[in-house]
Design an enzyme around this catalytic site. Sequence first.
Site, PDB file in Angstrom:
ATOM      1  CG  ASN A 155     -83.206 -50.832   5.042  1.00 25.04           C
ATOM      2  OD1 ASN A 155     -82.142 -50.546   4.508  1.00 25.04           O
ATOM      3  ND2 ASN A 155     -84.168 -51.475   4.412  1.00 25.04           N
ATOM      4  CG  ASP A 161     -83.387 -53.642   1.731  1.00 22.61           C
ATOM      5  OD1 ASP A 161     -82.396 -53.245   2.367  1.00 22.61           O
ATOM      6  OD2 ASP A 161     -84.526 -53.174   1.885  1.00 22.61           O
ATOM      7  N   GLY A 181     -83.585 -56.214   6.336  1.00 21.77           N
ATOM      8  CA  GLY A 181     -82.999 -55.108   5.587  1.00 21.77           C
ATOM      9  C   GLY A 181     -82.099 -54.163   6.349  1.00 21.77           C
ATOM     10  CG  ASP A 183     -78.350 -50.884   5.610  1.00 17.79           C
ATOM     11  OD1 ASP A 183     -78.371 -50.006   6.500  1.00 17.79           O
ATOM     12  OD2 ASP A 183     -78.940 -50.748   4.523  1.00 17.79           O
ATOM     13  CG  ASP A 348     -70.486 -67.684  18.104  1.00 18.48           C
ATOM     14  OD1 ASP A 348     -71.373 -67.266  18.858  1.00 18.48           O
ATOM     15  OD2 ASP A 348     -70.604 -68.730  17.416  1.00 18.48           O
ATOM     16  CD  GLU A 377     -71.506 -67.673  22.838  1.00 18.71           C
ATOM     17  OE1 GLU A 377     -72.740 -67.642  22.968  1.00 18.71           O
ATOM     18  OE2 GLU A 377     -70.935 -68.214  21.878  1.00 18.71           O
TER      19      GLU A 377
END
Length: 633
Positions: A155, A161, A181, A183, A348, A377
């Site tokens: 974070n 947040d 949180g 990032d 994905d 994937e």
Amino acid sequence: MKKILFMIIVMGLILVTSMVKANSNPESPTKGNETFLPKVAEAKVVPPNWWVGMKTSSIEVMIYDTRISDHKVSVNHPGIVVSKVTRVANPNYLFIMMDITKSAQPGRVPIRLVSENDIRSYPFELKPRDKSPNRIQGLDNTDFIYLIMPDRFANGNPGNDSHADLQEVGTNRNEMYDRHGGDLQGIIQNLDYLQQLGVTTLWLNPVLENDQPKYSYHGYAATDHYQIDKRFGTNAKYVDFVNRCHKKGMKVIKDIIHNHVGDQHWIIQDLPSQDWLNQHDEFTRTTYRATTLMDPYASEYDRNLMSNGWFDTHMPDLNQRNPQVARYLTQNNIWWIEYAGIDGFRIDTYAYPDQDFVAQWGKAILNEYPQFGLFAETWVHGPAVQAQFTQNNNLREGWNSNMPAVTDFQLYYAINDALNKPQSWEGGLMRIYYTLAQDFLYEDPYRNVVFLDNHDLSRFYSVIGEDFNKFKTGLTFLLTTRGIPCMYYGTEILMKNFSDPDGKVREDFPGGWKGDYKNKFRERDRSDQENEAFNFISRLANYRQTSEPLTTGKLMQFVPQDGVYVFFRYTDNESVMVIMNTSDKSVTLEKDRFKERLDGYSGALNIINDHYLGSLDQIFISPFSSKVLELQK
């Protein structure tokens, strides 16, 4: 304003009133004869811009606003031609096909919609391309990928947040499925750590906006394809992150999803038409049986259920057979490449979207960016089932994926067996041998991404029973076998846990938050064994970067014997010998068996400990251990 309009109508005056839906300030003052009124709904224009000089020069701009389908479209900019306007069932949408000719110049391109008593104007822009050398680098065998779940890594900016205008508010690190949180700024602050580890490429789990009421931290339920989630940063911060990585010689992979979105996506909340989704009378889940796509005996029922069933209740399944859906996804992906200068995509759930779409999508991406990195994937079982999803293999008649590489789940299964089961005719180490022996199924197996675990799987250190010797052997294989190695965050500090539930393998990296008791980004806060693991990986990964045999060399493997597996990575002038002993006995290898690869070499340097072998006639290896030997002439 309503009173004024009413008075005008009563007086019998004929007047065209300009009503403009501004994308920024809904209370903007009057400009000329165009009045900026408060929004009835948030208007959207996607993509918000394009670039001159692109091979993809015909784009479909989607405009979303209140009751616009009866409006005529006007685009007045030299070099832009409106070739088609498509109206759909929902009157809040217009799809405008614009051809951007070679004569088009950068600049603002207002799109005007005109009806009998309404004129609206929407911002659009043509931009010059960033032609910086090596801006978009692609992926190759020299890369070592590090997979990060951004919410759980570090974070760097606690100020982002929580946002009152998002559905999931606040953070709670004590709850497995809440936001924690992490990032983009937190990753930026630890780039030196990653570089020291030997990482060359960062793959982040999706960072697009996921404005879902809960369980949104993982990023796989997008609610806006053109916005970075504010809890990770801004679009500008994402570009800053990519640029900082590039300045350090590191690449960036963006994780994308074609199959589904979050049910709170603004498009899902007000569908252009019902056929944007694969609809069913009641919730219908996919079978997850990718084999049905290639099975020559499969029923259409099974094929349709695999492709058109939903991944989960809160993840609506997109219908890529709809041409608007297909263009929306493809343009968005091209937009992000050009906007941010990223180097690759991990796709994905690649087996689940419409297969004709993914084939055309791959062709479109590589047509625009031939050097761009793509891998999909393919969480499937069986080398042939996996290989069918790669390009130019003729495994599925009449279909070519245009996909260069996949996540190599077959080698993942094989290495787990090799380290956890005794060698048998087909099991244990033989799983690795048999899996690699089927590489003829691929156009180029060296492009496949090899891994030991990821965000959906039990962590490697737990799978092998927290056996440190097995850990080093597994990492040795990962960093020396063919393909592009990928490591999940925290593996280097022996993070552990099984994936039931999956939140257990997505824990916070210790030290990523202010006030953490231990900061494992620092050597002094790691245990002796954690430092040994970190240094082992760092030494081998950094060596790999400069080793032509391990990056661009060929592979030759020998049939495992007595729990020992030997393979070579080699070029015309250099060779590396890798030995993995998974048995509980020490073994002495005789040169004669490996003569075809050892001839011409007189000694070897052990890359892990710098020990020199003055003779290759006999090579000793301890139980449950591995060696990486740089052969010397």
